[in-house]
Each structure stands twice: as structure tokens, then as C-alpha cells.
Scaffold this motif. Structure first.
Motif, PDB file in Angstrom:
ATOM      1  N   THR A 177     -16.530 -53.940  17.521  1.00 11.81           N
ATOM      2  CA  THR A 177     -15.223 -53.881  18.183  1.00 11.81           C
ATOM      3  C   THR A 177     -14.707 -55.274  18.504  1.00 11.81           C
ATOM      4  O   THR A 177     -13.523 -55.577  18.298  1.00 11.81           O
ATOM      5  CB  THR A 177     -15.332 -53.051  19.475  1.00 11.81           C
ATOM      6  OG1 THR A 177     -15.782 -51.738  19.144  1.00 11.81           O
ATOM      7  CG2 THR A 177     -13.990 -52.978  20.187  1.00 11.81           C
ATOM      8  N   THR A 226      -6.753 -51.643   8.303  1.00 11.50           N
ATOM      9  CA  THR A 226      -7.922 -50.964   7.740  1.00 11.50           C
ATOM     10  C   THR A 226      -8.417 -51.773   6.560  1.00 11.50           C
ATOM     11  O   THR A 226      -7.628 -52.379   5.827  1.00 11.50           O
ATOM     12  CB  THR A 226      -7.575 -49.534   7.270  1.00 11.50           C
ATOM     13  OG1 THR A 226      -6.529 -49.610   6.302  1.00 11.50           O
ATOM     14  CG2 THR A 226      -7.136 -48.656   8.429  1.00 11.50           C
ATOM     15  N   TYR A 244     -13.576 -56.949  15.357  1.00 15.63           N
ATOM     16  CA  TYR A 244     -12.290 -56.379  14.920  1.00 15.63           C
ATOM     17  C   TYR A 244     -11.142 -56.976  15.730  1.00 15.63           C
ATOM     18  O   TYR A 244     -10.096 -57.349  15.173  1.00 15.63           O
ATOM     19  CB  TYR A 244     -12.324 -54.862  15.061  1.00 15.63           C
ATOM     20  CG  TYR A 244     -11.040 -54.181  14.641  1.00 15.63           C
ATOM     21  CD1 TYR A 244     -10.822 -53.806  13.319  1.00 15.63           C
ATOM     22  CD2 TYR A 244     -10.014 -53.939  15.565  1.00 15.63           C
ATOM     23  CE1 TYR A 244      -9.650 -53.201  12.922  1.00 15.63           C
ATOM     24  CE2 TYR A 244      -8.830 -53.340  15.176  1.00 15.63           C
ATOM     25  CZ  TYR A 244      -8.652 -52.965  13.864  1.00 15.63           C
ATOM     26  OH  TYR A 244      -7.470 -52.373  13.479  1.00 15.63           O
ATOM     27  N   GLU A 245     -11.315 -57.075  17.060  1.00 16.12           N
ATOM     28  CA  GLU A 245     -10.255 -57.613  17.906  1.00 16.12           C
ATOM     29  C   GLU A 245      -9.974 -59.075  17.563  1.00 16.12           C
ATOM     30  O   GLU A 245      -8.822 -59.505  17.547  1.00 16.12           O
ATOM     31  CB  GLU A 245     -10.644 -57.478  19.384  1.00 16.12           C
ATOM     32  CG  GLU A 245     -10.690 -56.040  19.889  1.00 16.12           C
ATOM     33  CD  GLU A 245      -9.339 -55.353  19.816  1.00 16.12           C
ATOM     34  OE1 GLU A 245      -8.305 -56.058  19.943  1.00 16.12           O
ATOM     35  OE2 GLU A 245      -9.310 -54.123  19.610  1.00 16.12           O
ATOM     36  N   ASP A 249      -2.515 -52.603  13.797  1.00 12.88           N
ATOM     37  CA  ASP A 249      -3.930 -52.543  13.451  1.00 12.88           C
ATOM     38  C   ASP A 249      -4.069 -52.735  11.950  1.00 12.88           C
ATOM     39  O   ASP A 249      -3.079 -52.937  11.242  1.00 12.88           O
ATOM     40  CB  ASP A 249      -4.573 -51.227  13.910  1.00 12.88           C
ATOM     41  CG  ASP A 249      -3.835 -50.008  13.382  1.00 12.88           C
ATOM     42  OD1 ASP A 249      -3.377 -50.047  12.217  1.00 12.88           O
ATOM     43  OD2 ASP A 249      -3.715 -48.998  14.103  1.00 12.88           O
ATOM     44  N   LEU A 272      -8.044 -59.054  14.371  1.00 12.66           N
ATOM     45  CA  LEU A 272      -6.677 -58.570  14.610  1.00 12.66           C
ATOM     46  C   LEU A 272      -5.818 -59.684  15.211  1.00 12.66           C
ATOM     47  O   LEU A 272      -4.656 -59.875  14.811  1.00 12.66           O
ATOM     48  CB  LEU A 272      -6.706 -57.349  15.530  1.00 12.66           C
ATOM     49  CG  LEU A 272      -5.357 -56.687  15.830  1.00 12.66           C
ATOM     50  CD1 LEU A 272      -4.679 -56.246  14.536  1.00 12.66           C
ATOM     51  CD2 LEU A 272      -5.538 -55.500  16.782  1.00 12.66           C
TER      52      LEU A 272
END
Length: 733
Positions: free
Chosen positions: A3, A140, A6-7, A138, A10
Motif C-alpha cells: 500500500t 492499475t 502504491y501511494e 488511481d 501514485l
């Protein structure tokens, strides 16, 4: 990826995309500055300044449309390089050759659409962004090069196809699939036929192909523009924003009812009349109708010349008619040949009588002088003009065709079927447009009208030049107390220049108004509906024979339409057309497609329906009502759907209040569809089954059916419902 990782990613992507928007804003400010400077510019001719202003205005539009969804993904190669893919290309401000954003049409961007786990195209990862406005919400990731993994992540695709429909078709630039991309980038100079069942995206693929061709062949295509032909105005409105959203604006949109400039026709003929008008056999009828207006006098027509009476007899008129016909000129232009023979005979006869006893042919000068005097007399003789109009009238396509339709006698004389008769001859239909267009070539121009227009243009130009000369002369002769402002001279120069050389209309406006305009590329949607005569018009409009043809033979409703692509195309582009099929249905969920497939199996058993990419979980329903209950049931559906997000429509047979015919919904899509009285739609002859198939495949989420008569056998599997509201809540097992 954890997580926290990912942040971090992002935040990094948001920063990069924000930088792209900063670059876009700077580029936009630069171009707008150049546009304003071009508007104020005084260097060069007016035409050169016009070209510069239009080029800068076009670039401003291109940058403006890029604001929405500027960047939608990233590609990471096996070598560790990353490329961002977007709506347009942007370059590093310090290095104009270093792209910071690849245009989706660029060759290097192709892998974004076609790379799979099994065929990674030398790519390691594809990242797709989900954006809202300028913000990356977001993303993918799809790891490529692992054959055991899924072929293609479908999160972005499913989000797009499940999203509620709004007004107009959306571009698919962020979600183009591999089979679509292959067609979009296909390098074929002739005719490409794209066939696919409902929901396969054939229309939007064709439009993206236009954008791709303009990107790769802009210099060749841009000056002549692209023509897009659709089935009806609603369809053109629906697709009208796709190409502008991709930065392309030099596109002319029209239906077959717009083939004749100045006419906009939507009325349709009965099937038999449409079939007759659409067949190439109608060419013989048109030629005979024109020939029928080239008449011989039943009795000699008397003409007085310089006090003597001469006559136009049948023998003279027949000679003149034969010479005019064999000249190879169109009817109106051949009138000059006809007139020349008639005037020769009349003046010869008149001179022989007037000069009897004192004038012989050996006195050539006197003979020719008398002929010149008699020709002037004939030119002003109303009776002679009336005689010419009777024997060889100047005709327009509209007057000829209207008089043909309104006369059983003329129809018989031209060898036409009496099914073409109508009392109101100029009540034009869509099927008349290619006939009127054909008659432009058969009849030719009325030179007297062209000459009058040329005289008017010259007079205006002379007036404008006179204004300029007067002002220049005033400036030269002014003393200190006189005042002549610069804008006076600029106005006069602009006025003279406008009449002398410039057409200030935009390309789209000029092309749509010019019957003789030719395009570099033509897109024909719902092409299965076009007749042989329609294709003659389009082939004239595109001498290079560069077409993208979109259709589905199973959905053909026109009696004059195509039964095979080869039949229509081979006469014009033998060996120069290729066929590609789209097989995946992105619009229609499996539950609805199963219902439509049962109808397809009955009227086209050899056609395989496209495979739906998704299910929606909502079963289509049917409800039987009395005739008195029908209006209220329709209102219930409309009221319920008004409270939902998205779009809806009620489709029914002609004459049922509150419904739209299926023919007007071709190519359109709605979140919810209510089909009313399917049995009556189906009963409308061979085209009724195609109409019902179209109606059933417009929905992206919910389908309901209301009927008074028993359901057609093919729809027997629909779930029975007590009310539309109740039915909409039923779920599949």
C-alpha cells in the motif's frame, strides 16, 4: 506492490501528469499569442494572413480538446525506459525532439493497445490511469511477458463500458482493444470494410482510423478534408464529438439525404420505389427522360427575320438534335450546338430570300455581314427563344425529375415503372438524392446563369478596386487639413482582395456547399443500407477511392441496400478492398444479446452474433398489457428511468405514440430500452426482423418489452413481469 509503495507511485504519477498539464498550458499560451499576433499582422497578402490565422486557430482547438484525459497511461519497456501515452504529443521545452507524452497514434504507442501477456511487444508493464479532470485518481498495472497471466487487464475497459451513457458517443482512445487497433492502423490505400454486429465498436473504430490517417497523412488529406456519411441526423449528432475530441475538425458530416447541396431530406420511399431508384437500371430511365425533352416540332415553327418568314421544320430540328447528341456534351451545354445548327439553317434560308436577285455566296463579306445582322435579330427574338425552349429547354435536375414523377405518360416514355409516380413530383425523398446528383452530370451547367454570376463578380471586384483607387488618390492629393484614416485604406484593400481572390469560408462549409468537391477519404457508416446509386455519388466524391466502410449485413433494412460487399464495391475498386471483422460486443450485455441472438437466428441463421464481453446481471423482461394500458405502462417506464443516471428510449412501430422507430436509433446506444409491440415491428416484411434486431441491441444495461399481441416465438424466453418497475429489479440466476 504494498500500500505504501502504491501511494508513493501514485504521488509520483500525479506529479508527472501535473507537469504535463503545465507544459500544455504553456504551449497553449504560446499558440494563442501567435494567433493574436496573426490576427493583428500586416505583413504578406490577405490570403497569406488568412492561412496563418486559420492554422493557429486549428492548433488552439487541438490543444483545447487535449485538456480532457490528456494522459491515460504508461509503458515500461524491458530495457527500463518509460513512455507516457496521451491524447496528443508533447515535447520537452528544452529539447523539441524529446517527447514527454506520446500521441496515441504514434508508432511507439502501439504496444499500449496490442501488448499481451503472451506477446509483450518488448514491454514489461502497462499502466493505465483513472483520471478525473486533471487529477490522477488511481492506476492499475498489467505485468507483461508472463503467458500464464491474463491476456489483458480489463479494469479500464469494463469501467468504460459499464459507465452510464451521456449525450453523444465517447472516444475510446484510452481503451482501444487489440483487434480494434489493428484495424485503426491498417495500412491500406483502397477500401477497408469493417463489419461487426451490434456493440462491436465499428463506428468508433472507423472514426479513430480517420484520426490516425490524418496524423500519418495530414499533408495529403487535410486540404480536401474527410467526409463521414451516416444513416440519419440523430446518428451524426451522436458521433459528432468524437473526432473533435481527438483534435480533428476538418470533417464534413452528412446523410445520403444531404448529397445535393441546399437540400436536406429525411423522408423515405416505400420499399418498392426505393428499390427501383437505388438500382443502376434507373440510369437508363434518367437518360431517356432527358432525351424525351429534346423534341422535334409536330408542325413547322414560323420565325420572322428581316421581314421574311422562315420555319423550323422537323427535318432541321432532327439534324440539329443529332449533332447536339453526338457532341458528347451534357444536355444544357449541348443546347449551344442545337442552337447553332438551327440558326445556321434559318439565316441561310432568310439570306437567300432577302438577297434574291442581287446577293450571291460569292459576295462572301456581304453574305456574312447579313448573317451577323440576322443573328443579332434572332438573339433578341422572343418567339425564337420560346421555340428553342420548347425543342431543347434548359433543365435543372429538380424540374426534370419532378416532372417525370408527376406524369404517368413521361414515366412510360422513359421506360420507368409506374411505382415511381407521385402527384407531388418535388416531394423529395432520400432515394431521390443520388438521382438528382446524377442529373447534374447528364444536364450540365446552365451557362447563362454562370455567365451572369461571373458578370456580377467582376462588377463587384471593379467596384471594390474603384473604392481603393479613390482613397489612394485622395491620400495623394490631400493637403494638411484633410484626414484619411489608415482603416479606410485597409477596408478598401480588404474589400478589393475579398472579391479578387479569397473565399473566407472554412473548409467544412465550402466542401458541404460544393457538389463538385472531392475528398481524400470517406467514411460510410451503416453502409449496408446504401444503394448502388448512392455508391455512384460517393465514388464521384472520392476519386482516390480511399474509404472506410462500416456495416453489418444482418442489420440491413433497405430494399435497395447491399446483400454482399463485393457486389457493391468490386465494380469500382476491383481487388482494392479488404475485409475485417469485429467479433467482440462491448456494448450489449450477454443477457440482452441472448434475446437478440434468438431473433437473428430466425431471419439470418448463418450469421454468428458477436460475443458479449460482459454480463450485467439484469434479466430482460416482458409484460403483456391491453391497448388501454399501453400508454400508462410506457409512462411508468419513462418515469422510472428519469430517476436513474444515464439515458433511455422507447422504441416501437410507426404510429404508436411515445415511441421512436428502430430505424432512427441505428448506431445509437442507451442505458435502458423499452421495446413496444415487437410483433408489429417484426410483421413489417423482411426488413421487420432487422428492425427488431436493431431495437433489441440498443441497450447497455436494461431491456424491457411491452406487448398487446402474443410475443413473437423468438422472444418467448423473456421473463414475465407484472410491472416495468418490478421487472427492472429482477436479477439473473
Amino acid at each position: 506492490m504494498s500500500t505504501s509503495e502504491y501511494e508513493d507511485e501514485l504521488r509520483s504519477e500525479r506529479g508527472y501528469v501535473a507537469g504535463l498539464y503545465t507544459r500544455l498550458d504553456a504551449e497553449r499560451a504560446r499558440v494563442r499569442g501567435e494567433y493574436r499576433a496573426a490576427l493583428r499582422g500586416t505583413g504578406g497578402t490577405h490570403m497569406e494572413r488568412d492561412v496563418e490565422v486559420r492554422a493557429q486557430a486549428k492548433e488552439v482547438k487541438r490543444l483545447d480538446v487535449a485538456d480532457n484525459g490528456l494522459c491515460f497511461g504508461r509503458l515500461d519497456s524491458l530495457s527500463g525506459e518509460s513512455s507516457y501515452i496521451g491524447r496528443i504529443g508533447l515535447f520537452d521545452s528544452s529539447n523539441e525532439y524529446e517527447p514527454v507524452l506520446l500521441d496515441w497514434r504514434a508508432p511507439a504507442a502501439r504496444a499500449f493497445y496490442v501488448a499481451t501477456a503472451a506477446s509483450p511487444e518488448n514491454m514489461r508493464r502497462r499502466r493505465q490511469f483513472h483520471t478525473r479532470g486533471r487529477q490522477v485518481v488511481d492506476f492499475t498495472d498489467e505485468v507483461l511477458g508472463r503467458p500464464g497471466d491474463a491476456e489483458r487487464g480489463d479494469a479500464a475497459l469494463l469501467a468504460a463500458v459499464n459507465a452510464p451513457r451521456g449525450e453523444g458517443m465517447r472516444d475510446i482512445v484510452a481503451t482501444i482493444q487489440a483487434e480494434q487497433d489493428e484495424i485503426i492502423r491498417l495500412d491500406h490505400p483502397g477500401v477497408l470494410v469493417i463489419e461487426g454486429g451490434p456493440g462491436t465498436g465499428k463506428t468508433v473504430v472507423a472514426l479513430h482510423r480517420v484520426a490516425y490517417l490524418l496524423y500519418t497523412q495530414r499533408e495529403r488529406m487535410e486540404r480536401h478534408g474527410v467526409l463521414v456519411v451516416g444513416p440519419n441526423p440523430a446518428f451524426l449528432h451522436h458521433i459528432g464529438r468524437v473526432l473533435p475530441s481527438l483534435g480533428e475538425s476538418d470533417i464534413v458530416f452528412m446523410t445520403t439525404g444531404d448529397f445535393v447541396p441546399g437540400l436536406h431530406v429525411t423522408a423515405e420511399d416505400a420499399p418498392e420505389a426505393a428499390r427501383l431508384k437505388g438500382s443502376l437500371k434507373i440510369l437508363d430511365v434518367l437518360a431517356a427522360a432527358v432525351a424525351g425533352r429534346q423534341r422535334l416540332p409536330e408542325d413547322p415553327l414560323p420565325i420572322e427575320l428581316n421581314g421574311v418568314m422562315v420555319r423550323i421544320d422537323a427535318e432541321t430540328a432532327e439534324w440539329a438534335r443529332e449533332e447536339a447528341r453526338t457532341s458528347g456534351l451534357p444536355h444544357n451545354e449541348a443546347r449551344a450546338v442545337f442552337t447553332e445548327i438551327i440558326t445556321y439553317v434559318l439565316t441561310e434560308r432568310a439570306i437567300a430570300r432577302i438577297g434574291k436577285g442581287w446577293l450571291t455566296r460569292s459576295d462572301r463579306d456581304a453574305w456574312e455581314q447579313m448573317r451577323a445582322d440576322l443573328l443579332k435579330e434572332l438573339a433578341g427574338d422572343d418567339k425564337f427563344t420560346a421555340a428553342l425552349d420548347e425543342l431543347w429547354p434548359v433543365l435543372t435536375p429538380e424540374t426534370l425529375l419532378a416532372s417525370l414523377y408527376a406524369s404517368p405518360e413521361r414515366l412510360r416514355a422513359a421506360g420507368a415503372d409506374q411505382a415511381l409516380f407521385r402527384a407531388d413530383g418535388d416531394a423529395w425523398t432520400v432515394s431521390d438524392m443520388p438521382l438528382l446528383d446524377e442529373l447534374v452530370d447528364l444536364l450540365g451547367r446552365d451557362k447563362s446563369v454562370d455567365q451572369a454570376a461571373e458578370r456580377e463578380r467582376k462588377a463587384e471586384a471593379e467596384y471594390a478596386a474603384g473604392v481603393l483607387n479613390t482613397l489612394v488618390g485622395r491620400q495623394d492629393s490631400m493637403d494638411d487639413e484633410d484626414h484619411l484614416f489608415a482603416q479606410d485604406l485597409l477596408y478598401a484593400e480588404d474589400l478589393a482582395d475579398r472579391f479578387a481572390e479569397r473565399d473566407t469560408r472554412e473548409l467544412v462549409e465550402r466542401a458541404a456547399a460544393d457538389r463538385d468537391w472531392t475528398y481524400r477519404h470517406v467514411v460510410v457508416d451503416e453502409a449496408q443500407e446504401l444503394s448502388e446509386m448512392d455508391w455512384r455519388v460517393l465514388m464521384r466524391r472520392c476519386p482516390g477511392r480511399s474509404f472506410t466502410v462500416v456495416g453489418d449485413l444482418a442489420q440491413r433494412r433497405s430494399a435497395a441496400g447491399a446483400t454482399s460487399w463485393g457486389t457493391m464495391l468490386e465494380p469500382y475498386v476491383p481487388g482494392r478492398w479488404v475485409y475485417r471483422a469485429l467479433t467482440v460486443n462491448y456494448r450489449t450485455p450477454a443477457e440482452i444479446m441472448d434475446v437478440a441472438a434468438a431473433v437473428l437466428a430466425e431471419f439470418a441463421p448463418g450469421v454468428r452474433p458477436p460475443e458479449s464481453v460482459r454480463a450485467c446481471g439484469v434479466r430482460p423482461w416482458s409484460r403483456q398489457v391491453t391497448e388501454d394500458e399501453l400508454p400508462a405502462a410506457i409512462e411508468d417506464f419513462v418515469r422510472e428511468e428519469a430517476g436513474r443516471e444515464g439515458t433511455s428510449i422507447v422504441i416501437g412501430p410507426p404510429g404508436v405514440p411515445g415511441t421512436v422507430p428502430a430505424s432512427e436509433t441505428k448506431g445509437l446506444e442507451f442505458d435502458a430500452v423499452l421495446v413496444v409491440e415487437p410483433g408489429r415491428i417484426l410483421a413489417d416484411g423482411p426488413r421487420g426482423a432487422a428492425e427488431l434486431y436493431v431495437a433489441l441491441t440498443r441497450a447497455t444495461q436494461r431491456l424491457g418489452v411491452l406487448h398487446h399481441d402474443p410475443l413473437p416465438k423468438a422472444l418467448a424466453g423473456l421473463a414475465e413481469a407484472g410491472t416495468p418497475a418490478h421487472a427492472g429489479k429482477q436479477r439473473s440466476a
